[in-house]
Design a protein around this motif. Structure first.
Motif, PDB file in Angstrom:
ATOM      1  N   SER A   3       0.836  -1.188   0.000  1.00  0.00           N
ATOM      2  CA  SER A   3       0.000   0.000   0.000  1.00  0.00           C
ATOM      3  C   SER A   3       0.872   1.240   0.000  1.00  0.00           C
ATOM      4  O   SER A   3       2.014   1.208   0.442  1.00  0.00           O
ATOM      5  N   PRO A   4       0.343   2.395  -0.497  1.00  0.00           N
ATOM      6  CA  PRO A   4       1.145   3.626  -0.540  1.00  0.00           C
ATOM      7  C   PRO A   4       1.538   4.066   0.842  1.00  0.00           C
ATOM      8  O   PRO A   4       0.776   3.958   1.783  1.00  0.00           O
ATOM      9  N   VAL A   5       2.763   4.560   0.946  1.00  0.00           N
ATOM     10  CA  VAL A   5       3.281   5.004   2.231  1.00  0.00           C
ATOM     11  C   VAL A   5       3.915   6.354   2.071  1.00  0.00           C
ATOM     12  O   VAL A   5       4.276   6.770   0.986  1.00  0.00           O
ATOM     13  N   GLU A   6       4.089   7.055   3.170  1.00  0.00           N
ATOM     14  CA  GLU A   6       4.762   8.340   3.137  1.00  0.00           C
ATOM     15  C   GLU A   6       5.364   8.615   4.493  1.00  0.00           C
ATOM     16  O   GLU A   6       5.012   8.019   5.484  1.00  0.00           O
ATOM     17  N   ASN A  25       8.681   5.547   6.019  1.00  0.00           N
ATOM     18  CA  ASN A  25       7.849   5.376   4.833  1.00  0.00           C
ATOM     19  C   ASN A  25       6.801   4.297   5.031  1.00  0.00           C
ATOM     20  O   ASN A  25       5.708   4.379   4.471  1.00  0.00           O
ATOM     21  N   LEU A  26       7.116   3.272   5.819  1.00  0.00           N
ATOM     22  CA  LEU A  26       6.133   2.227   6.079  1.00  0.00           C
ATOM     23  C   LEU A  26       5.144   2.620   7.163  1.00  0.00           C
ATOM     24  O   LEU A  26       4.078   2.028   7.276  1.00  0.00           O
ATOM     25  N   ARG A  43      15.809   2.343  -3.152  1.00  0.00           N
ATOM     26  CA  ARG A  43      15.443   1.560  -4.348  1.00  0.00           C
ATOM     27  C   ARG A  43      14.246   0.658  -4.051  1.00  0.00           C
ATOM     28  O   ARG A  43      13.311   0.559  -4.863  1.00  0.00           O
ATOM     29  N   LEU A  44      14.268   0.012  -2.898  1.00  0.00           N
ATOM     30  CA  LEU A  44      13.142  -0.827  -2.484  1.00  0.00           C
ATOM     31  C   LEU A  44      11.874   0.006  -2.343  1.00  0.00           C
ATOM     32  O   LEU A  44      10.801  -0.379  -2.834  1.00  0.00           O
ATOM     33  N   LEU A  45      11.976   1.159  -1.681  1.00  0.00           N
ATOM     34  CA  LEU A  45      10.796   1.986  -1.457  1.00  0.00           C
ATOM     35  C   LEU A  45      10.200   2.482  -2.766  1.00  0.00           C
ATOM     36  O   LEU A  45       8.973   2.497  -2.933  1.00  0.00           O
ATOM     37  N   LEU A  46      11.028   2.872  -3.716  1.00  0.00           N
ATOM     38  CA  LEU A  46      10.519   3.332  -5.004  1.00  0.00           C
ATOM     39  C   LEU A  46       9.830   2.209  -5.768  1.00  0.00           C
ATOM     40  O   LEU A  46       8.884   2.438  -6.522  1.00  0.00           O
ATOM     41  N   GLN A  47      10.294   0.976  -5.567  1.00  0.00           N
ATOM     42  CA  GLN A  47       9.588  -0.150  -6.188  1.00  0.00           C
ATOM     43  C   GLN A  47       8.276  -0.415  -5.464  1.00  0.00           C
ATOM     44  O   GLN A  47       7.250  -0.712  -6.085  1.00  0.00           O
ATOM     45  N   TRP A  48       8.284  -0.292  -4.130  1.00  0.00           N
ATOM     46  CA  TRP A  48       7.057  -0.444  -3.358  1.00  0.00           C
ATOM     47  C   TRP A  48       5.983   0.543  -3.822  1.00  0.00           C
ATOM     48  O   TRP A  48       4.813   0.208  -3.926  1.00  0.00           O
TER      49      TRP A  48
END
Length: 239
Positions: A8-11, A159-160, A229-234
C-alpha cells in the motif's frame, strides 16, 4: 504461488542522522532507540511530525517545483521526470509523488530514481507477504551501528509507518540480552514464514525478494540507496 512486490502507498518524513557510537553502552542505547523507533510509539510520533511537516509553507514550494519540472523549466540537478513521475530536489531530499486509491502521496527520500538505477531488485515474494497482519523489520543486534545504517532504517520505517495496511514490529536477527521480548527472525531463520524486511551490511548494494523475506544489502550510504530503491519499487515508481 508468488507475485511481484506490492504494498500500500506510504509516506513519511526523514529522521536525523545520528553520530556513530563505538562503545557497547552506546550501542545498546542506539539499538533500543531503533527498536522503539520501529515500534508502535514511532507510528504515533511520525503521525504528528508528518502533519506538521506537510502543513508547513515549504510544501507549497515543492508543489511549485513539480509544476516547473513538468513544464521543463528546471535544471536536471533540480528536477527530472522518471517513468512519468516528477522528482525535485529540496533541502537535501528528492521529492516525488504518486496517486494511489484517490490519495496523493508525497514522498521525500535521500536518493532519487536516477541515483539508484544501478541497484538490482531480484526474485519474487510469496503472496503471503501481503496477507499477514505484521511485517517484521529485522535488525542485527551485533553490528556496529552507524549513521548510515540508522538512516536506512529510519528511511524504511518512516515510509512504512503511514499508509501500509498492516502493523510494523521490530525484531532481532539473533538472540541478544537487549532483544528480550522481541521476535527472533531473519531471512535464514524464518521457519514460520513471517513477512520480514532485513537490512544487511554487505559491500554489494542490492535488494533480494525471496518467499516472505526482503533482504536489503549495502554498506554505508549504499545501504541507504538500496533502501530507497526498495521503497521506489514499493510505490510502483520503479520496476
Amino acid at each position: 504461488m508468488s507475485e511481484e512486490l506490492k504494498i500500500s502507498p506510504v509516506e513519511g518524513n526523514i529522521g536525523a542522522i545520528p553520530e556513530e557510537k563505538e562503545d557497547s553502552g552506546d550501542t545498546k542505547s542506539i539499538l533500543i532507540t531503533i527498536l522503539i523507533l520501529v515500534g508502535v510509539f514511532a507510528l504515533v510520533i511520525a503521525g504528528f511530525q508528518f502533519y506538521n511537516y506537510f502543513h508547513s509553507p515549504e510544501i507549497v514550494n515543492v508543489d511549485d517545483l513539480h509544476q516547473k519540472n513538468i513544464g521543463g523549466d528546471l535544471d536536471e540537478k533540480e528536477g527530472y521526470l522518471y517513468n512519468g513521475y516528477s522528482f525535485v530536489y529540496v533541502d537535501g531530499l528528492w521529492w516525488t509523488e504518486t496517486n494511489r486509491f484517490g490519495t496523493l502521496v508525497k514522498i521525500p527520500l535521500h536518493y532519487g530514481a536516477k541515483d539508484v538505477e544501478n541497484i538490482s531488485v531480484t526474485g519474487k515474494l510469496d503472496s503471503d507477504f501481503n496477507q499477514q497482519p505484521v511485517v517484521y523489520i529485522a535488525i542485527n543486534p551485533n553490528i556496529n551501528f552507524n549513521g548510515q545504517y540508522t538512516l536506512a532504517l529510519s528511511e524504511l520505517n518512516n515510509n512504512l509507518a503511514k499508509g501500509i495496511n498492516t502493523n510494523i514490529e521490530a525484531a532481532c536477527t539473533e538472540n541478544n540480552p537487549i532483544c528480550d521480548n522481541r521476535t527472533i527472525v531473519s531471512c535464514q531463520n524464518n521457519s514460520k514464514n513471517l513477512p520480514v524486511v532485513e537490512l544487511v551490511v554487505e559491500p554489494q548494494p542490492k535488494v533480494v525478494l525471496s518467499g516472505t523475506c526482503i533482504k536489503v544489502s549495502g554498506e554505508g550510504f549504499e545501504l541507504v540507496k538500496a533502501t530507497d530503491r526498495l521503497l521506489l519499487q514499493w510505490y510502483g515508481i520503479m520496476k
